[in-house]
Design a protein around this motif. Structure first.
Motif, PDB file in Angstrom:
ATOM      1  N   MET A 159      -8.991  49.820 -23.814  1.00 58.08           N
ATOM      2  CA  MET A 159      -9.386  51.211 -24.043  1.00 58.08           C
ATOM      3  C   MET A 159     -10.353  51.661 -22.943  1.00 58.08           C
ATOM      4  O   MET A 159     -11.556  51.398 -23.021  1.00 58.08           O
ATOM      5  CB  MET A 159     -10.011  51.362 -25.434  1.00 58.08           C
ATOM      6  CG  MET A 159      -9.093  50.921 -26.565  1.00 58.08           C
ATOM      7  SD  MET A 159      -9.722  51.291 -28.213  1.00 58.08           S
ATOM      8  CE  MET A 159      -9.488  53.067 -28.288  1.00 58.08           C
ATOM      9  N   PRO A 160      -9.833  52.364 -21.927  1.00 56.37           N
ATOM     10  CA  PRO A 160     -10.683  52.766 -20.798  1.00 56.37           C
ATOM     11  C   PRO A 160     -11.531  54.001 -21.038  1.00 56.37           C
ATOM     12  O   PRO A 160     -12.273  54.430 -20.152  1.00 56.37           O
ATOM     13  CB  PRO A 160      -9.652  53.025 -19.687  1.00 56.37           C
ATOM     14  CG  PRO A 160      -8.430  53.463 -20.421  1.00 56.37           C
ATOM     15  CD  PRO A 160      -8.420  52.697 -21.709  1.00 56.37           C
TER      16      PRO A 160
ATOM     17  N   VAL B  92     -10.088  43.899 -29.025  1.00 60.74           N
ATOM     18  CA  VAL B  92     -10.072  45.160 -28.289  1.00 60.74           C
ATOM     19  C   VAL B  92     -11.122  45.102 -27.181  1.00 60.74           C
ATOM     20  O   VAL B  92     -12.275  44.754 -27.436  1.00 60.74           O
ATOM     21  CB  VAL B  92     -10.367  46.361 -29.216  1.00 60.74           C
ATOM     22  CG1 VAL B  92     -10.319  47.672 -28.436  1.00 60.74           C
ATOM     23  CG2 VAL B  92      -9.384  46.398 -30.385  1.00 60.74           C
ATOM     24  N   LEU B  93     -10.702  45.440 -25.973  1.00 63.29           N
ATOM     25  CA  LEU B  93     -11.620  45.586 -24.849  1.00 63.29           C
ATOM     26  C   LEU B  93     -11.858  47.080 -24.695  1.00 63.29           C
ATOM     27  O   LEU B  93     -10.952  47.827 -24.312  1.00 63.29           O
ATOM     28  CB  LEU B  93     -11.017  44.990 -23.572  1.00 63.29           C
ATOM     29  CG  LEU B  93     -10.447  43.566 -23.686  1.00 63.29           C
ATOM     30  CD1 LEU B  93      -9.983  43.062 -22.320  1.00 63.29           C
ATOM     31  CD2 LEU B  93     -11.473  42.616 -24.289  1.00 63.29           C
TER      32      LEU B  93
ATOM     33  N   PHE C 125     -11.545  49.114 -38.301  1.00 63.16           N
ATOM     34  CA  PHE C 125     -10.429  48.181 -38.506  1.00 63.16           C
ATOM     35  C   PHE C 125     -10.893  46.720 -38.511  1.00 63.16           C
ATOM     36  O   PHE C 125     -10.063  45.811 -38.610  1.00 63.16           O
ATOM     37  CB  PHE C 125      -9.367  48.387 -37.424  1.00 63.16           C
ATOM     38  CG  PHE C 125      -8.582  49.656 -37.596  1.00 63.16           C
ATOM     39  CD1 PHE C 125      -7.551  49.733 -38.509  1.00 63.16           C
ATOM     40  CD2 PHE C 125      -8.902  50.781 -36.857  1.00 63.16           C
ATOM     41  CE1 PHE C 125      -6.830  50.907 -38.682  1.00 63.16           C
ATOM     42  CE2 PHE C 125      -8.189  51.962 -37.011  1.00 63.16           C
ATOM     43  CZ  PHE C 125      -7.151  52.031 -37.932  1.00 63.16           C
ATOM     44  N   GLU C 126     -12.208  46.528 -38.414  1.00 63.64           N
ATOM     45  CA  GLU C 126     -12.817  45.191 -38.498  1.00 63.64           C
ATOM     46  C   GLU C 126     -12.208  44.231 -37.471  1.00 63.64           C
ATOM     47  O   GLU C 126     -11.833  43.103 -37.780  1.00 63.64           O
ATOM     48  CB  GLU C 126     -12.687  44.630 -39.918  1.00 63.64           C
ATOM     49  CG  GLU C 126     -13.359  45.505 -40.968  1.00 63.64           C
ATOM     50  CD  GLU C 126     -13.213  44.958 -42.380  1.00 63.64           C
ATOM     51  OE1 GLU C 126     -12.774  43.794 -42.529  1.00 63.64           O
ATOM     52  OE2 GLU C 126     -13.544  45.688 -43.339  1.00 63.64           O
ATOM     53  N   LYS C 127     -12.124  44.708 -36.226  1.00 68.21           N
ATOM     54  CA  LYS C 127     -11.562  43.906 -35.151  1.00 68.21           C
ATOM     55  C   LYS C 127     -12.672  43.425 -34.218  1.00 68.21           C
ATOM     56  O   LYS C 127     -13.615  44.170 -33.936  1.00 68.21           O
ATOM     57  CB  LYS C 127     -10.549  44.720 -34.337  1.00 68.21           C
ATOM     58  CG  LYS C 127      -9.379  45.256 -35.155  1.00 68.21           C
ATOM     59  CD  LYS C 127      -8.462  44.126 -35.618  1.00 68.21           C
ATOM     60  CE  LYS C 127      -7.245  44.685 -36.358  1.00 68.21           C
ATOM     61  NZ  LYS C 127      -6.302  43.626 -36.732  1.00 68.21           N
ATOM     62  N   PRO C 128     -12.557  42.211 -33.694  1.00 68.50           N
ATOM     63  CA  PRO C 128     -13.521  41.773 -32.686  1.00 68.50           C
ATOM     64  C   PRO C 128     -13.324  42.574 -31.406  1.00 68.50           C
ATOM     65  O   PRO C 128     -12.228  43.086 -31.140  1.00 68.50           O
ATOM     66  CB  PRO C 128     -13.176  40.295 -32.481  1.00 68.50           C
ATOM     67  CG  PRO C 128     -11.759  40.165 -32.907  1.00 68.50           C
ATOM     68  CD  PRO C 128     -11.548  41.185 -33.991  1.00 68.50           C
ATOM     69  N   MET C 129     -14.376  42.693 -30.617  1.00 71.46           N
ATOM     70  CA  MET C 129     -14.280  43.515 -29.409  1.00 71.46           C
ATOM     71  C   MET C 129     -15.236  43.018 -28.336  1.00 71.46           C
ATOM     72  O   MET C 129     -16.176  42.258 -28.606  1.00 71.46           O
ATOM     73  CB  MET C 129     -14.591  44.971 -29.745  1.00 71.46           C
ATOM     74  CG  MET C 129     -16.060  45.252 -30.047  1.00 71.46           C
ATOM     75  SD  MET C 129     -16.383  46.972 -30.545  1.00 71.46           S
ATOM     76  CE  MET C 129     -16.360  46.807 -32.340  1.00 71.46           C
TER      77      MET C 129
END
Length: 425
Positions: A226-227, A307-308, A321-325
């Motif tokens: 995600m830029p 997610v970056l 969404f409880e995602k690591p990033m």
């Protein structure tokens, strides 16, 4: 994980607090006349907030008049925008200097429009560098000024609170701790909650799901890149993300694993640039597959293993969404040095600011390299204990954001303000 750090604020001024206190109880607020609202959103996140509030206010009275500057979502609600919102999209102090003449002329034009259209109220959404100056000009004309989304006083330039007290009639804040700050300094404010939960629930229904091959899923890791949404962010961050993707791909291939990369985008203006960069990357690195998806960022996050993400509101979408990033951020060198002198908090990512600790890794400026990004990404993917601890803290941050419909709360607060009654929720 880093230990927690308390946010320290200067002692409150001797000015007596007004403390907006009582609940808004009326669901059917009547306003005697039809105000003329100037609204200004300077970026995509503000455009979304503006569209939601605009929609709610028009439900109350279709005769309300709105003009100013907004993006595509506000335009969909019939908003009269006198300038392309993308022209306001600048990042960092140096970028502002280059656009100074344009922004000054635009502010003069907005003031002239306010007079010509007999503007009675202004709803200024985020974008504090410009909007706080505009607020002072509008206040001189006797226009009531409502500011939606507090400037990050708790992060840097806390002294602005005195200017806010002089120029802002009502501050609508997203986080509970912000209301306490304004109460302590006698600024009329309302905590309306953060719109992230409701917005995601509404928007994800409009986004087509990302196809997932169940047979490959057990052997496939999905990473979303995600830029950012603003043009300057995209041009500054995309190369780093694509280079990181190629290194991750090479490492995964060496381990006989497969990675699926997704790049969502909401900026129509940058579609060709992003797609060209993806094509160039795939040509130089055969075997890597990077999927471009327009206006499907939530679905991309939903199916991701990690997610970056460029620092900004998108980090809270990842939290939902409880995602690591991994949080990445770069500005010009001059902007970085100036901000380093002014920033008061140890973090820039909202997830870390809200948790009070480095819940997720922040790679800023010199640390924002493909090599560092890959190192942190692989640590999350390979270290289950590290990943689980991160997820536990992310869930706690999500709970603190609540499930309230903030745009309805904001519109109620505005309608109540039009009646000049005490405002609070």
């Amino acid at each position: 994980m880093a230990t927690s750090r308390k946010l320290t604020l200067p002692k409150k001024s001797s000015l007596k607090s007004k403390k907006a206190g009582d609940k808004i109880r009326s669901e059917n607020i009547s306003v005697s006349s039809s105000p003329v609202f100037m609204m200004l959103a300077g970026e995509h996140s503000g455009d979304l907030l503006g569209a939601e509030v605009l929609k709610e206010l028009k439900k109350h009275d279709p005769d309300f008049t709105f003009f100013g500057i907004g993006g595509p979502r506000m335009l969909e609600e019939g908003f009269d925008s006198i300038e392309n919102m993308e022209e306001l999209s600048v990042i960092g102090f140096t970028a502002v200097l280059f656009k100074y003449k344009f922004l000054k002329a635009l502010m003069d034009r907005l003031v002239e429009e306010a007079v010509a259209r007999s503007c009675t109220h202004a709803i200024l959404i985020d974008y504090p560098g410009f909007n706080l100056r505009l607020a002072a000009r509008l206040k001189e004309l006797g226009i009531k000024v409502i500011f939606y989304v507090s400037p990050q006083l708790w992060a840097w330039n806390f002294g602005r609170i005195y200017k806010i007290k002089e120029t802002i009639d009502l501050m609508l804040v997203l986080f509970p701790f912000e209301k306490k700050i304004y109460d302590d300094y006698g600024v009329r404010s309302v905590f309306v909650g953060h719109p992230i939960a409701q917005r995601i629930k509404e928007k994800i229904r409009k986004e087509a799901p990302i196809p997932v091959d169940e047979k490959q899923q057990a052997h496939l890791q999905t990473i979303t890149l995600m830029p950012g949404s603003r043009s300057a962010e995209i041009h500054r961050m995309l190369d780093t993300l694509l280079q990181s993707a190629t290194l991750i791909h090479q490492e995964a291939e060496a381990d006989k694993k497969h990675v699926r990369f997704l790049i969502p985008n909401i900026n129509v203006k940058e579609e060709e640039f992003i797609q060209t960069k993806i094509k160039e990357t795939e040509e130089v690195h055969p075997g890597i597959k990077i999927e471009y998806l327009f206006d499907r960022s939530l679905r991309c996050i939903e199916v991701s293993d990690i997610v970056l993400v460029t620092s900004g509101t998108a980090t809270l979408e990842v939290v939902y969404f409880e995602k690591p990033m991994v949080i990445l951020y770069k500005v010009s060198l001059l902007s970085y040095f100036i901000s380093a002198l002014l920033i008061r908090t140890p973090f820039i990512g909202l997830v870390n600011i809200l948790s009070g600790r480095e819940t997720v890794k922040e790679l800023i400026q010199a640390e924002c390299t493909p090599e560092e990004t890959v190192r942190e990404t692989m640590a999350i993917l390979k270290n289950k204990k590290y990943r689980n601890q991160m997820m536990e803290e992310i869930r706690s941050v999500k709970e603190s954001l609540g499930e309230e419909h903030s745009s309805k709360n904001a519109s109620r607060a505005i309608l109540q303000f039009l009646k000049e009654k005490p405002v609070s929720l």
